[in-house]
Design a protein around this motif. Structure first.
Motif, PDB file in Angstrom:
ATOM      1  N   ALA A   1       0.849  -1.193   0.000  1.00 45.37           N
ATOM      2  CA  ALA A   1       0.000   0.000   0.000  1.00 45.37           C
ATOM      3  C   ALA A   1       0.884   1.242   0.000  1.00 45.37           C
ATOM      4  O   ALA A   1       1.923   1.277   0.670  1.00 45.37           O
ATOM      5  CB  ALA A   1      -0.910  -0.001   1.229  1.00 45.37           C
ATOM      6  N   VAL A   2       0.464   2.241  -0.776  1.00 41.05           N
ATOM      7  CA  VAL A   2       1.213   3.501  -0.866  1.00 41.05           C
ATOM      8  C   VAL A   2       0.248   4.672  -0.703  1.00 41.05           C
ATOM      9  O   VAL A   2      -0.960   4.531  -0.951  1.00 41.05           O
ATOM     10  CB  VAL A   2       1.954   3.620  -2.225  1.00 41.05           C
ATOM     11  N   PRO A   3       0.728   5.857  -0.291  1.00 35.30           N
ATOM     12  CA  PRO A   3      -0.154   7.024  -0.178  1.00 35.30           C
ATOM     13  C   PRO A   3      -0.729   7.391  -1.538  1.00 35.30           C
ATOM     14  O   PRO A   3      -0.058   7.264  -2.562  1.00 35.30           O
ATOM     15  CB  PRO A   3       0.786   8.125   0.336  1.00 35.30           C
ATOM     16  N   ASN A   4      -1.978   7.881  -1.550  1.00 38.44           N
ATOM     17  CA  ASN A   4      -2.617   8.176  -2.826  1.00 38.44           C
ATOM     18  C   ASN A   4      -2.512   9.636  -3.260  1.00 38.44           C
ATOM     19  O   ASN A   4      -2.979   9.991  -4.338  1.00 38.44           O
ATOM     20  CB  ASN A   4      -4.094   7.762  -2.807  1.00 38.44           C
TER      21      ASN A   4
ATOM     22  N   ALA B   1      -3.173   8.650   3.007  1.00 39.25           N
ATOM     23  CA  ALA B   1      -1.997   8.498   3.874  1.00 39.25           C
ATOM     24  C   ALA B   1      -2.355   8.175   5.321  1.00 39.25           C
ATOM     25  O   ALA B   1      -1.718   7.330   5.954  1.00 39.25           O
ATOM     26  CB  ALA B   1      -1.155   9.770   3.811  1.00 39.25           C
ATOM     27  N   ALA B   2      -3.384   8.827   5.854  1.00 37.89           N
ATOM     28  CA  ALA B   2      -3.743   8.635   7.259  1.00 37.89           C
ATOM     29  C   ALA B   2      -4.236   7.230   7.565  1.00 37.89           C
ATOM     30  O   ALA B   2      -4.188   6.782   8.722  1.00 37.89           O
ATOM     31  CB  ALA B   2      -4.800   9.658   7.665  1.00 37.89           C
ATOM     32  N   THR B   3      -4.724   6.506   6.554  1.00 36.34           N
ATOM     33  CA  THR B   3      -5.290   5.169   6.781  1.00 36.34           C
ATOM     34  C   THR B   3      -4.264   4.052   6.640  1.00 36.34           C
ATOM     35  O   THR B   3      -4.565   2.895   6.951  1.00 36.34           O
ATOM     36  CB  THR B   3      -6.455   4.900   5.800  1.00 36.34           C
ATOM     37  N   LEU B   4      -3.065   4.374   6.201  1.00 36.67           N
ATOM     38  CA  LEU B   4      -2.080   3.331   5.907  1.00 36.67           C
ATOM     39  C   LEU B   4      -1.702   2.458   7.108  1.00 36.67           C
ATOM     40  O   LEU B   4      -1.578   1.236   6.958  1.00 36.67           O
ATOM     41  CB  LEU B   4      -0.834   3.958   5.276  1.00 36.67           C
ATOM     42  N   PRO B   5      -1.507   3.038   8.316  1.00 35.68           N
ATOM     43  CA  PRO B   5      -1.178   2.144   9.437  1.00 35.68           C
ATOM     44  C   PRO B   5      -2.261   1.104   9.701  1.00 35.68           C
ATOM     45  O   PRO B   5      -1.955  -0.053  10.011  1.00 35.68           O
ATOM     46  CB  PRO B   5      -1.038   3.119  10.618  1.00 35.68           C
ATOM     47  N   ARG B   6      -3.519   1.483   9.541  1.00 33.61           N
ATOM     48  CA  ARG B   6      -4.623   0.541   9.778  1.00 33.61           C
ATOM     49  C   ARG B   6      -4.687  -0.528   8.698  1.00 33.61           C
ATOM     50  O   ARG B   6      -5.282  -1.588   8.901  1.00 33.61           O
ATOM     51  CB  ARG B   6      -5.957   1.291   9.862  1.00 33.61           C
TER      52      ARG B   6
ATOM     53  N   TYR C   1       2.230   9.596  10.752  1.00 36.07           N
ATOM     54  CA  TYR C   1       1.184   8.599  10.933  1.00 36.07           C
ATOM     55  C   TYR C   1       1.744   7.311  11.532  1.00 36.07           C
ATOM     56  O   TYR C   1       1.044   6.607  12.271  1.00 36.07           O
ATOM     57  CB  TYR C   1       0.481   8.316   9.608  1.00 36.07           C
ATOM     58  N   ALA C   2       2.979   6.997  11.230  1.00 34.54           N
ATOM     59  CA  ALA C   2       3.615   5.833  11.841  1.00 34.54           C
ATOM     60  C   ALA C   2       3.739   6.028  13.346  1.00 34.54           C
ATOM     61  O   ALA C   2       3.421   5.125  14.142  1.00 34.54           O
ATOM     62  CB  ALA C   2       4.994   5.598  11.217  1.00 34.54           C
TER      63      ALA C   2
END
Length: 286
Positions: free
Chosen positions: A147-150, A196-201, A215-216
Motif C-alpha cells: 500500500a502507498v499514499p494516494n 496516507a492517514a489510513t495506511l497504518p490501519r 502517521y507511523a
C-alpha cells in the motif's frame, strides 16, 4: 486546557471546517478576529493548524515552555488530514499551519489555486516501509501487495523509496510526482493506493505499506526500529515547515514562532523525544 480540536476530512471540506471551528466557541475564533501581515495585533492568539504528531506536539512544547517568555500567545488546532490545514490557512480560520513539505505544498497550491507559502523548516519525518508479515526487506516478494499514499507527492516519494531499495524500477525521468504508471518493472508486486492517514490501519490487510513518519508514530510504530527500510535524511527535500498565506510572512507573531521552532530547546526536544524517527531540519524554507 489546550485549545485544540481534532477534525477529520469530510465529503465537503469547507462545511466540515466551518463546523469544527465554530464548535471551538472561543473568544479568539480566528474567523472573526484574524488580521494579516505585519499589522496583526500581537496580543491576539496565533492560531496554527497542525497534524497531531509530531507537529502539534512540537508546537505544544513551544507553547508550554517558550512562548510566554517570547511574548507569543499561541493556540494549536489539530487536524488529522492533509487538506483542511491549508484550507483553514487560506480562508483565514488559521493564521499558519505546520504539517507539510514543499513538494506537497507546491502540488496543493497548483491544484487548489491557493497561495500558501513556507516560512521556516523545522524537521524531517523519514518515510518508511512497514510490514506485519515480512521481517526484513528480502521477505517482500513477487505476488505480494504494497500500500502507498494516494496523494501525488507522497506517492512519488513512496515509489522512490521502493526504487532506491530495489523493489521496483521506475521509468527514466520519473521525478517526485511519479505515479504507479511510471513503474517500469514492478517485479511482480501489486500496489494499493490509500489515503496516507489510513495506511497504518491497512497493515493487517496488505503485505507491506509505505507510511509517512507522523502517521507511523501516531500508530505507535517506531520508524527508526520498526521499518523494513527508512528514507535517508541527508539531502532530503521533504523537510516539514511552518507555512502561512502569502502576505502574512512578516506577521510579528509568525516571526516569533519561526524563531522558537528553530531554537536549541526545540532541537533538543525533537532529538530526545523521537530518537531519530523525527530529526531537526532547521533553516529558511525555500
Amino acid at each position: 486546557m489546550r485549545k485544540n480540536i481534532k477534525l477529520t476530512a469530510a465529503a465537503t471540506a469547507t462545511a466540515a471546517l466551518a463546523l469544527g471551528l465554530s464548535a471551538c466557541g472561543t473568544a479568539s475564533d480566528p474567523a472573526a478576529t484574524s488580521e494579516s501581515g505585519a499589522k496583526a495585533d500581537e496580543s491576539k492568539a496565533l492560531v496554527v493548524a497542525a497534524s497531531p504528531t509530531p507537529h502539534a506536539d512540537i508546537l505544544n512544547f513551544v507553547k508550554d515552555n517558550l512562548a510566554k517568555k517570547a511574548g507569543l500567545n499561541l493556540e494549536v488546532r489539530e487536524f488529522t488530514d492533509y487538506v483542511l490545514p491549508n484550507t483553514a490557512t487560506q480562508q483565514g480560520q488559521a493564521d499558519a499551519n505546520f504539517f507539510q513539505h514543499k513538494p506537497y505544498l507546491d502540488d496543493f497550491n497548483k491544484k487548489n489555486k491557493t497561495t500558501i507559502v513556507p516560512v521556516v523548516n523545522v524537521h524531517l519525518e523519514p518515510l518508511g516501509l512497514y510490514s506485519k508479515k515480512a521481517k526484513d526487506l528480502a521477505a517482500v516478494k513477487a505476488g505480494q501487495t504494497i500500500a502507498v499514499p494516494n496523494d501525488t507527492t507522497n506517492e512519488g516519494r513512496a515509489l522512490a523509496l521502493l526504487a532506491d531499495n530495489g523493489l521496483i524500477t521506475l521509468k527514466d525521468g520519473a521525478g517526485t510526482d511519479a505515479k504507479l504508471s511510471d513503474i517500469k518493472d514492478a517485479k511482480g508486486l501489486k500496489f494499493k493506493e490509500l489515503e496516507a492517514a489510513t495506511l497504518p490501519r491497512a497493515l493487517n490487510d496488505v503485505d507491506a505499506a509505505v507510511i509517512n513518519g507522523n502517521y507511523a508514530i501516531e500508530a505507535e510504530l517506531e520508524p527508526a526500529t520498526d521499518s523494513l527500510v527508512l528514507e535517508k535524511a541527508e539531502g532530503n527535500p521533504y523537510a516539514n515547515f511552518l507555512a502561512v498565506k502569502e502576505g502574512n510572512e512578516k506577521d510579528a507573531r509568525v516571526q516569533k514562532l519561526a524563531k522558537l521552532l528553530n531554537s536549541p530547546e526545540v532541537k533538543k526536544y525533537i532529538e530526545d523525544t523521537y530518537n531519530g524517527s523525527v530529526v531537526p531540519a532547521f533553516g529558511p524554507a525555500q
